[in-house]
Design a protein around this motif. Structure first.
Motif, PDB file in Angstrom:
ATOM      1  N   ARG A 158     -71.892   3.338  64.270  1.00  7.50           N
ATOM      2  CA  ARG A 158     -70.559   3.891  64.551  1.00  7.50           C
ATOM      3  C   ARG A 158     -70.661   5.245  65.231  1.00  7.50           C
ATOM      4  NH1 ARG A 158     -67.564   7.567  62.182  1.00  7.50           N
ATOM      5  NH2 ARG A 158     -68.859   7.695  60.318  1.00  7.50           N
ATOM      6  N   LEU A 159     -71.509   6.112  64.712  1.00  5.82           N
ATOM      7  CA  LEU A 159     -71.660   7.453  65.283  1.00  5.82           C
ATOM      8  C   LEU A 159     -72.236   7.419  66.702  1.00  5.82           C
ATOM      9  CD1 LEU A 159     -73.007   9.298  62.117  1.00  5.82           C
ATOM     10  CD2 LEU A 159     -70.714   9.486  63.122  1.00  5.82           C
ATOM     11  N   LEU A 160     -73.224   6.547  66.929  1.00  3.08           N
ATOM     12  CA  LEU A 160     -73.832   6.454  68.257  1.00  3.08           C
ATOM     13  C   LEU A 160     -72.856   5.887  69.290  1.00  3.08           C
ATOM     14  CD1 LEU A 160     -77.406   5.216  67.290  1.00  3.08           C
ATOM     15  CD2 LEU A 160     -76.766   7.475  68.170  1.00  3.08           C
ATOM     16  N   VAL A 161     -72.048   4.927  68.892  1.00  2.00           N
ATOM     17  CA  VAL A 161     -71.043   4.376  69.804  1.00  2.00           C
ATOM     18  C   VAL A 161     -70.017   5.447  70.148  1.00  2.00           C
ATOM     19  CG1 VAL A 161     -69.079   2.763  69.903  1.00  2.00           C
ATOM     20  CG2 VAL A 161     -71.362   1.947  69.286  1.00  2.00           C
ATOM     21  N   GLU A 162     -69.571   6.192  69.170  1.00  2.00           N
ATOM     22  CA  GLU A 162     -68.620   7.277  69.413  1.00  2.00           C
ATOM     23  C   GLU A 162     -69.201   8.298  70.393  1.00  2.00           C
ATOM     24  OE1 GLU A 162     -65.644   9.584  66.523  1.00  2.00           O
ATOM     25  OE2 GLU A 162     -67.765   9.985  66.098  1.00  2.00           O
ATOM     26  N   GLN A 163     -70.448   8.669  70.197  1.00  2.00           N
ATOM     27  CA  GLN A 163     -71.119   9.624  71.078  1.00  2.00           C
ATOM     28  C   GLN A 163     -71.283   9.047  72.489  1.00  2.00           C
ATOM     29  OE1 GLN A 163     -74.958  10.879  69.690  1.00  2.00           O
ATOM     30  NE2 GLN A 163     -75.386  12.055  71.521  1.00  2.00           N
TER      31      GLN A 163
ATOM     32  N   LEU B  46     -69.465   6.724  74.015  1.00  2.00           N
ATOM     33  CA  LEU B  46     -68.169   6.675  74.699  1.00  2.00           C
ATOM     34  C   LEU B  46     -67.781   8.054  75.219  1.00  2.00           C
ATOM     35  CD1 LEU B  46     -66.221   4.250  72.353  1.00  2.00           C
ATOM     36  CD2 LEU B  46     -66.977   3.794  74.699  1.00  2.00           C
ATOM     37  N   GLU B  47     -68.057   9.076  74.437  1.00  2.00           N
ATOM     38  CA  GLU B  47     -67.757  10.436  74.885  1.00  2.00           C
ATOM     39  C   GLU B  47     -68.597  10.798  76.117  1.00  2.00           C
ATOM     40  OE1 GLU B  47     -66.179  14.355  72.857  1.00  2.00           O
ATOM     41  OE2 GLU B  47     -68.006  13.588  71.912  1.00  2.00           O
ATOM     42  N   GLU B  48     -69.858  10.402  76.131  1.00  2.00           N
ATOM     43  CA  GLU B  48     -70.708  10.656  77.299  1.00  2.00           C
ATOM     44  C   GLU B  48     -70.209   9.914  78.533  1.00  2.00           C
ATOM     45  OE1 GLU B  48     -74.864  10.000  76.496  1.00  2.00           O
ATOM     46  OE2 GLU B  48     -74.799  11.282  74.707  1.00  2.00           O
TER      47      GLU B  48
END
Length: 160
Positions: free
Chosen positions: A41-46, A48-50
């Motif tokens: 979850r955290l890596l996907v959020e990061q 998408l932000e990138e």
């Protein structure tokens, strides 16, 4: 009108031609643990932000919620001891696709079809079983496929 996802190429006969930008892809393999699901979850959020989708926009929030559910299901219902699960993310102009692959193709989720258009809610007294309702609510389309004898992938597409 041009967007950040369009590439304008000159044409000798017709002028500029808009071609869609290529899709962005992200893939990560994680341990089949609750910590692995949280990290997905955290890596996907990061990621998408990138790619230019801030954490505060609705599509990012929806994709992160769907990722959390698919990852939790992969480690809860699709876990094989000693085997990892994988999360893939694809960003296109139209949607964001999330895939969670695990090693239990014999355990497929209940999928909506022509006779049952949505996932059935669990009894009111149940303490689990509402995650796919969330996926169904956020996703434009979702489903499941066996990729091999040893791999199942549950996927969801969230419109942008």
């Amino acid at each position: 009108m041009s967007s950040e996802f369009d590439t304008v190429l000159p044409s000798p006969t017709t002028g500029p031609v808009h071609t869609p930008a290529p899709a962005h892809h992200f893939r990560v393999q994680l341990s089949s643990t609750l910590r692995g699901a949280r990290l997905a979850r955290l890596l996907v959020e990061q990621q998408l932000e990138e790619w230019g989708l801030p954490r505060t926009v609705p599509v990012t929030r929806a994709v992160v919620a769907v990722t959390a559910e698919l990852s939790a299901n992969a480690v809860t219902h699709g876990r094989t001891p000693g085997r990892d699960f994988e999360v893939c993310l694809t960003l296109t102009e139209a949607h964001v696709r999330v895939e969670a692959s695990d090693t239990r193709p014999d355990r497929l989720p209940p999928l909506p079809d022509a006779t049952t258009p949505a996932v059935s809610p669990p009894p009111d007294t149940a303490t689990t079983g509402r995650g796919l309702l969330l996926v169904d609510a956020f996703a434009t389309h979702w489903g499941c496929e066996r990729r091999s004898t040893f791999v199942k992938t549950v996927w969801a597409e969230v419109s942008r």
